[in-house]
Design an enzyme around this catalytic site. Structure first.
Site, PDB file in Angstrom:
ATOM      1  N   HIS A   1      -6.598  58.610 -34.762  1.00 22.11           N
ATOM      2  CA  HIS A   1      -5.192  58.323 -34.526  1.00 22.11           C
ATOM      3  C   HIS A   1      -4.684  58.690 -35.844  1.00 22.11           C
ATOM      4  O   HIS A   1      -5.140  58.932 -36.929  1.00 22.11           O
ATOM      5  CB  HIS A   1      -4.944  56.794 -34.450  1.00 22.11           C
ATOM      6  CG  HIS A   1      -3.594  56.395 -34.267  1.00 22.11           C
ATOM      7  ND1 HIS A   1      -2.518  56.469 -34.934  1.00 22.11           N
ATOM      8  CD2 HIS A   1      -3.017  55.899 -32.960  1.00 22.11           C
ATOM      9  CE1 HIS A   1      -1.633  56.017 -34.525  1.00 22.11           C
ATOM     10  NE2 HIS A   1      -1.840  55.815 -33.154  1.00 22.11           N
TER      11      HIS A   1
ATOM     12  N   ASN B   1      -2.226  50.252 -27.988  1.00 23.83           N
ATOM     13  CA  ASN B   1      -2.847  50.345 -29.272  1.00 23.83           C
ATOM     14  C   ASN B   1      -1.961  49.378 -30.229  1.00 23.83           C
ATOM     15  O   ASN B   1      -0.867  49.777 -30.584  1.00 23.83           O
ATOM     16  CB  ASN B   1      -2.699  51.955 -29.860  1.00 23.83           C
ATOM     17  CG  ASN B   1      -3.150  51.677 -31.280  1.00 23.83           C
ATOM     18  OD1 ASN B   1      -4.062  51.097 -31.757  1.00 23.83           O
ATOM     19  ND2 ASN B   1      -2.646  52.923 -32.054  1.00 23.83           N
ATOM     20  N   TRP B   2      -2.578  48.296 -30.491  1.00 22.05           N
ATOM     21  CA  TRP B   2      -1.923  46.984 -31.249  1.00 22.05           C
ATOM     22  C   TRP B   2      -1.719  47.553 -32.626  1.00 22.05           C
ATOM     23  O   TRP B   2      -1.032  46.813 -33.255  1.00 22.05           O
ATOM     24  CB  TRP B   2      -2.655  46.087 -30.809  1.00 22.05           C
ATOM     25  CG  TRP B   2      -2.619  45.446 -29.538  1.00 22.05           C
ATOM     26  CD1 TRP B   2      -2.052  46.025 -28.380  1.00 22.05           C
ATOM     27  CD2 TRP B   2      -2.940  44.047 -28.961  1.00 22.05           C
ATOM     28  NE1 TRP B   2      -2.123  45.071 -27.296  1.00 22.05           N
ATOM     29  CE2 TRP B   2      -2.715  43.841 -27.673  1.00 22.05           C
ATOM     30  CE3 TRP B   2      -3.371  42.846 -29.859  1.00 22.05           C
ATOM     31  CZ2 TRP B   2      -3.002  42.670 -26.840  1.00 22.05           C
ATOM     32  CZ3 TRP B   2      -3.615  41.615 -28.844  1.00 22.05           C
ATOM     33  CH2 TRP B   2      -3.434  41.559 -27.679  1.00 22.05           C
ATOM     34  N   LYS B   3      -2.428  48.348 -33.094  1.00 23.28           N
ATOM     35  CA  LYS B   3      -2.335  48.547 -34.736  1.00 23.28           C
ATOM     36  C   LYS B   3      -2.621  47.385 -35.442  1.00 23.28           C
ATOM     37  O   LYS B   3      -3.484  46.632 -34.902  1.00 23.28           O
ATOM     38  CB  LYS B   3      -1.116  49.111 -34.776  1.00 23.28           C
ATOM     39  CG  LYS B   3      -0.659  50.248 -33.885  1.00 23.28           C
ATOM     40  CD  LYS B   3       0.469  51.127 -34.500  1.00 23.28           C
ATOM     41  CE  LYS B   3       1.026  52.187 -33.495  1.00 23.28           C
ATOM     42  NZ  LYS B   3       1.791  53.103 -34.028  1.00 23.28           N
TER      43      LYS B   3
ATOM     44  N   SER C   1       6.044  56.815 -28.730  1.00 21.73           N
ATOM     45  CA  SER C   1       7.387  56.152 -28.285  1.00 21.73           C
ATOM     46  C   SER C   1       7.323  56.118 -26.583  1.00 21.73           C
ATOM     47  O   SER C   1       8.467  56.205 -25.988  1.00 21.73           O
ATOM     48  CB  SER C   1       8.491  56.776 -28.844  1.00 21.73           C
ATOM     49  OG  SER C   1       8.330  56.526 -30.320  1.00 21.73           O
TER      50      SER C   1
ATOM     51  N   GLU D   1      -0.871  63.018 -28.814  1.00 19.43           N
ATOM     52  CA  GLU D   1       0.268  62.166 -29.573  1.00 19.43           C
ATOM     53  C   GLU D   1       0.757  63.085 -30.657  1.00 19.43           C
ATOM     54  O   GLU D   1       0.376  63.210 -31.750  1.00 19.43           O
ATOM     55  CB  GLU D   1      -0.428  61.160 -30.169  1.00 19.43           C
ATOM     56  CG  GLU D   1      -1.195  60.113 -29.319  1.00 19.43           C
ATOM     57  CD  GLU D   1      -1.153  58.785 -29.785  1.00 19.43           C
ATOM     58  OE1 GLU D   1      -0.714  57.864 -29.059  1.00 19.43           O
ATOM     59  OE2 GLU D   1      -1.550  58.230 -30.977  1.00 19.43           O
TER      60      GLU D   1
ATOM     61  N   GLU E   1      -2.482  57.798 -37.833  1.00 24.85           N
ATOM     62  CA  GLU E   1      -2.176  57.094 -38.820  1.00 24.85           C
ATOM     63  C   GLU E   1      -3.396  56.905 -39.764  1.00 24.85           C
ATOM     64  O   GLU E   1      -3.480  56.765 -40.784  1.00 24.85           O
ATOM     65  CB  GLU E   1      -1.740  55.479 -38.366  1.00 24.85           C
ATOM     66  CG  GLU E   1      -0.315  55.670 -37.770  1.00 24.85           C
ATOM     67  CD  GLU E   1      -0.043  54.467 -36.767  1.00 24.85           C
ATOM     68  OE1 GLU E   1      -0.815  53.546 -36.635  1.00 24.85           O
ATOM     69  OE2 GLU E   1       0.984  54.505 -36.215  1.00 24.85           O
TER      70      GLU E   1
ATOM     71  N   GLY F   1       5.778  55.897 -33.049  1.00 26.58           N
ATOM     72  CA  GLY F   1       6.486  54.784 -34.025  1.00 26.58           C
ATOM     73  C   GLY F   1       7.888  55.260 -34.159  1.00 26.58           C
ATOM     74  O   GLY F   1       8.533  54.484 -35.080  1.00 26.58           O
TER      75      GLY F   1
ATOM     76  N   GLY G   1       1.775  52.333 -28.448  1.00 27.38           N
ATOM     77  CA  GLY G   1       1.966  51.401 -29.589  1.00 27.38           C
ATOM     78  C   GLY G   1       2.837  50.216 -29.357  1.00 27.38           C
ATOM     79  O   GLY G   1       2.661  49.226 -28.683  1.00 27.38           O
ATOM     80  N   GLY G   2       4.112  50.396 -30.044  1.00 23.48           N
ATOM     81  CA  GLY G   2       4.992  49.227 -29.998  1.00 23.48           C
ATOM     82  C   GLY G   2       5.349  48.473 -28.702  1.00 23.48           C
ATOM     83  O   GLY G   2       5.099  47.310 -28.509  1.00 23.48           O
TER      84      GLY G   2
END
Ligand code: PEP
Length: 263
Positions: free
Chosen positions: A103, A18-20, A221, A175, A105, A181, A242-243
């Protein structure tokens, strides 16, 4: 749960990035060109969920490879006066296969509710996309010991009206919001406990056969160092990353960690 240990091998393992809001189209091209050779022999489904403006580039660069492309959201209407929004049909037509829905966010910063998540999930399925439906508790909710209530409620609302047949195209991503994150990963035991609970909820609603086939990812994470332990668990069938999905070697190492254990 013995049954899940046995059925895990039959479920699709899905490792999705998930590149956001990261990477311009030229940066997306460069990252995917790095990832492609590293994951070409993957034994799992490899997905990159990228910003809308990167989709055309991502689809072009990954053509003929084993990487599937996903979007990070879609609107529930087919078309209309929704300035700035993108419909599921638009995504489908250009070749997108997956879409992240709900998501945390989006729930936290953009007013996403279980009702709108449900509408988006149904629109995605109607258009022929595979929704990755995100559920998870806040730290406060975990501390108050209501994680299962929160997850159960989200599943009931987010999947309201979704049929057993449609569930074959749904991926659930567990999640925990406190792990996204933050560098704080749920332990493999915590992840397994909730993923198993999710499967029990799905079983209660859709029956054993459907529930046994649904891919349930862990996200929060996940990285190259902790992926193997998480992915070894009976009910953890993949990851939403993500990251670490923004670094080719780290993402590829997670894909590698998803290889089935040899008995
Ligand atoms: C995510 O964005 O879904 C996520 C899990 O992020 P991170 O891996 O950075 O925690």
């Amino acid at each position: 749960m013995l049954l899940d240990t046995l059925t895990k091998g039959f479920r699709k393992t899905v490792i999705a990035g998930n590149w956001k809001m990261n990477k311009t189209p030229s940066e997306a091209k460069a990252l995917l060109e790095e990832i492609i050779p590293l994951v070409k022999d993957a034994s799992c489904e490899v997905v990159a969920c990228v910003p809308y403006v990167d989709l055309a580039t991502a689809l072009e660069v990954t053509q003929g490879t084993n990487i599937k492309i996903g979007a990070e959201n879609c609107h529930w209407a087919e078309s209309g006066a929704f300035t700035g929004e993108i419909s599921a049909g638009m995504l489908k037509e250009i070749g997108v296969e997956y879409v992240v829905i709900g998501h945390s966010e989006r729930r936290q910063y953009f007013g996403e509710t279980d009702e709108t998540v449900n509408k988006r999930v149904k629109a995605a399925l109607a258009a022929g996309l595979k929704p990755i439906v995100c559920v998870g508790e806040l730290l406060w909710e975990r501390e108050c010991d209501i994680t299962t209530e929160v997850i159960s409620r989200q599943l009931k609302l987010d999947l309201w009206g979704v049929t057993a047949e449609e569930m074959k195209n749904v991926v659930i991503a567990y999640e925990p919001v406190w792990a996204i994150g933050t560098g704080k990963t749920a332990t493999a035991e915590q992840a397994e406990e909730v993923c198993e609970f999710i499967r029990m909820c799905l079983k209660a609603k859709y029956g054993l056969e459907i529930a046994s086939g649904v891919t349930i990812q862990y996200g929060g994470s996940m990285n190259d160092a902790n992926a193997a332990e998480l992915l070894m668990k009976s009910n953890v069938d993949g990851g939403l990353i993500g990251g670490a999905s923004l670094v080719a070697e780290k993402f590829a190492a997670i894909v590698d960690a998803a290889k089935p254990a040899e008995y």
